[in-house]
Design a protein around this motif. Structure first.
Motif, short mmCIF file in Angstrom:
data_model
loop_
_atom_site.label_atom_id
_atom_site.label_comp_id
_atom_site.label_asym_id
_atom_site.label_seq_id
_atom_site.Cartn_x
_atom_site.Cartn_y
_atom_site.Cartn_z
N ALA A 228 33.22 45.15 50.23
CA ALA A 228 34.32 44.18 50.09
C ALA A 228 34.78 43.95 48.66
O ALA A 228 35.71 43.18 48.43
N GLY A 229 34.13 44.59 47.68
CA GLY A 229 34.54 44.43 46.30
C GLY A 229 34.16 43.10 45.68
O GLY A 229 34.62 42.77 44.59
N ILE A 230 33.31 42.34 46.35
CA ILE A 230 32.90 41.02 45.85
C ILE A 230 31.58 41.14 45.09
O ILE A 230 30.59 41.67 45.61
N VAL A 231 31.58 40.61 43.87
CA VAL A 231 30.36 40.58 43.05
C VAL A 231 29.59 39.32 43.40
O VAL A 231 30.15 38.23 43.49
N THR A 232 28.28 39.46 43.61
CA THR A 232 27.44 38.32 43.96
C THR A 232 26.34 38.12 42.92
O THR A 232 25.94 39.06 42.24
N GLY A 233 25.86 36.89 42.85
CA GLY A 233 24.81 36.55 41.90
C GLY A 233 23.50 36.28 42.60
O GLY A 233 22.81 37.20 43.03
N GLN A 234 23.15 35.01 42.74
CA GLN A 234 21.89 34.65 43.37
C GLN A 234 21.87 35.06 44.84
O GLN A 234 22.89 35.00 45.53
N VAL A 235 20.69 35.45 45.31
CA VAL A 235 20.49 35.83 46.71
C VAL A 235 19.31 35.03 47.24
O VAL A 235 18.27 34.94 46.58
N ARG A 236 19.47 34.46 48.42
CA ARG A 236 18.40 33.68 49.02
C ARG A 236 18.08 34.22 50.41
O ARG A 236 18.98 34.39 51.23
N TYR A 237 16.80 34.48 50.63
CA TYR A 237 16.35 34.96 51.93
C TYR A 237 16.51 33.87 52.98
O TYR A 237 16.23 32.68 52.73
N PHE A 238 16.93 34.24 54.19
CA PHE A 238 17.12 33.29 55.27
C PHE A 238 16.10 33.49 56.40
O PHE A 238 15.31 32.62 56.70
N ALA A 239 16.12 34.65 57.02
CA ALA A 239 15.20 34.95 58.12
C ALA A 239 15.32 36.44 58.42
O ALA A 239 16.21 37.14 57.91
N SER A 240 14.42 36.94 59.28
CA SER A 240 14.49 38.34 59.68
C SER A 240 14.51 38.45 61.20
O SER A 240 14.16 37.50 61.91
N GLN A 241 14.94 39.61 61.67
CA GLN A 241 15.02 39.85 63.11
C GLN A 241 14.76 41.32 63.41
O GLN A 241 15.43 42.20 62.86
N PRO A 242 13.79 41.61 64.29
CA PRO A 242 13.67 43.00 64.73
C PRO A 242 14.92 43.39 65.51
O PRO A 242 15.44 42.60 66.29
N TRP A 243 15.38 44.60 65.29
CA TRP A 243 16.63 45.05 65.91
C TRP A 243 16.38 46.46 66.45
O TRP A 243 16.52 47.45 65.72
N PRO A 244 15.98 46.58 67.72
CA PRO A 244 15.53 47.86 68.26
C PRO A 244 16.66 48.80 68.66
O PRO A 244 16.69 49.32 69.77
N PHE A 245 17.60 49.05 67.75
CA PHE A 245 18.76 49.91 68.03
C PHE A 245 18.98 50.90 66.88
O PHE A 245 19.98 50.80 66.17
N PRO A 246 18.11 51.88 66.62
CA PRO A 246 16.93 52.12 67.45
C PRO A 246 15.68 51.39 66.99
O PRO A 246 14.88 50.98 67.81
N MET A 247 15.49 51.20 65.66
CA MET A 247 14.26 50.52 65.21
C MET A 247 14.44 50.00 63.78
O MET A 247 13.85 50.52 62.83
N SER A 248 15.23 48.94 63.66
CA SER A 248 15.52 48.36 62.36
C SER A 248 14.91 46.96 62.25
O SER A 248 14.55 46.35 63.25
N LEU A 249 14.82 46.48 61.02
CA LEU A 249 14.48 45.09 60.75
C LEU A 249 15.63 44.50 59.97
O LEU A 249 15.93 44.92 58.84
N MET A 250 16.32 43.53 60.57
CA MET A 250 17.44 42.87 59.91
C MET A 250 16.89 41.78 58.98
O MET A 250 16.15 40.89 59.42
N ILE A 251 17.26 41.85 57.71
CA ILE A 251 16.77 40.90 56.71
C ILE A 251 17.95 40.03 56.31
O ILE A 251 18.85 40.44 55.58
N GLY A 252 17.96 38.82 56.84
CA GLY A 252 19.10 37.92 56.65
C GLY A 252 19.05 37.19 55.32
O GLY A 252 18.01 36.66 54.93
#
Length: 316
Positions: A228-252
């Motif tokens: 999207a061309g957007i520069v970001t600074g600080q990042v804060r972890y929210f939560a994670s979710q297993p995503w079996p399509f086929p076998m990923s871990l979504m890191i929110g």
């Protein structure tokens, strides 16, 4: 300032809060696994390719079979020990996709894909985590029948959690692909994008795979800038979710937007734009005047967006 819409209680995040104790220490003990399989309380989830097989029931379908019932549905290609549910053994059984497809027309059975089951609430929520576990590992078996080192056929061992090569002695384990999924915001606005694969009304968080040698925070910043061309600074972890399509871990994550002008990567996104809180609220409750929506509650994107609306992103 307009009154806030009632968003209701926060929904449960799909495929999480598993009740299973995975009991990984038992995987290498074939005698223990055989005893667990013979336990009268043992149960199995059955799938063929993308299809999850269930017994028709009301108000919800029943995806858990006894081992005898499961083995009668078709020739088992792989068996995975999933863990213990309050002491009761749970297994995942793979059958041929054609066998699962045939069960669609057999009285008393129902077979469909996991996304449909989760989004439509076709089974009790506690079944989603073990089904996701079984789907991911059984899918890995289907894609890793040959050794990537020497090309020889591999053999399943460790109750389905490893494949060994008899030729070069290499050991192969299931892998999980990490994916960052993030919501960049600048205070009263957040950034959402549209993939060409989405239903026409849906907007969601940006997302992308974490690259080798890359930290989660760096992946969030890179993907947001690339897509999207957007520069970001600080990042804060929210939560994670297993995503079996086929076998990923979504890191929110939530990210602090430092720039405002959007440049869309049309190879990745159909569009991207800023949304204010009022508009996002209406999308969450399906009352947007143009019919725009966010992802369903089963997806972590819904929860990341909801947290921002509730002032929980840390960048308000």
């Amino acid at each position: 300032m307009s009154a806030r819409l009632d968003l209701g209680p926060k929904p449960r995040l799909g495929y999480t809060e598993s009740r299973l104790e995975r009991a990984a220490e038992k995987r290498t003990d074939s005698t223990a696994i055989a005893a667990l399989a013979a336990d009268r309380h043992a149960g199995a989830y059955v799938m063929g390719g993308e299809l999850i097989v269930m017994k028709k029931a009301a108000p919800l379908n029943a995806p858990l079979f006894t081992l005898a019932e499961a083995q009668a549905l078709g020739t088992t290609s792989e068996t995975v020990f999933l863990g213990l549910d309050d002491g009761a053994p749970r297994f995942g059984l793979g059958i041929a996709p054609a066998a699962a497809e045939a069960l669609k027309t057999r009285e008393g059975f129902f077979a469909t894909d996991l996304r449909s089951i989760a989004v439509q609430g076709l089974v009790a929520a506690e079944h989603l985590p073990p089904i996701a576990e079984a789907k991911a590992v059984l899918g890995w078996h289907l894609r890793h029948r040959f050794c990537p080192n020497c090309g020889a056929p591999t053999q399943p061992v460790c109750a389905g959690w490893r494949r060994d090569c008899p030729r070069c002695q290499a050991q192969h384990f299931p892998r999980t692909d990490p994916v960052v999924i993030m919501l960049a915001s600048d205070g009263e606005r957040c950034l959402l994008g549209r993939s060409p694969r989405f239903v026409p009304t849906m907007w969601s968080c940006l997302a992308g795979f974490v690259e080798p040698g890359e930290a989660i925070e760096d992946a969030v910043r890179r993907e947001t800038r690339e897509e999207a061309g957007i520069v970001t600074g600080q990042v804060r972890y929210f939560a994670s979710q297993p995503w079996p399509f086929p076998m990923s871990l979504m890191i929110g994550c939530h990210a602090e937007a430092l720039t405002r002008e959007i440049t869309v990567d049309r190879e990745e996104l159909e569009d991207a734009r800023w949304f204010d809180r009022t508009e996002i609220e209406s999308m969450l409750v399906r009352k947007h005047p143009q019919g725009l929506t966010t992802p369903p509650p089963v997806a972590i994107a819904h929860h990341i967006i909801r947290a921002w609306v509730d002032g929980e992103s840390g960048f308000d």
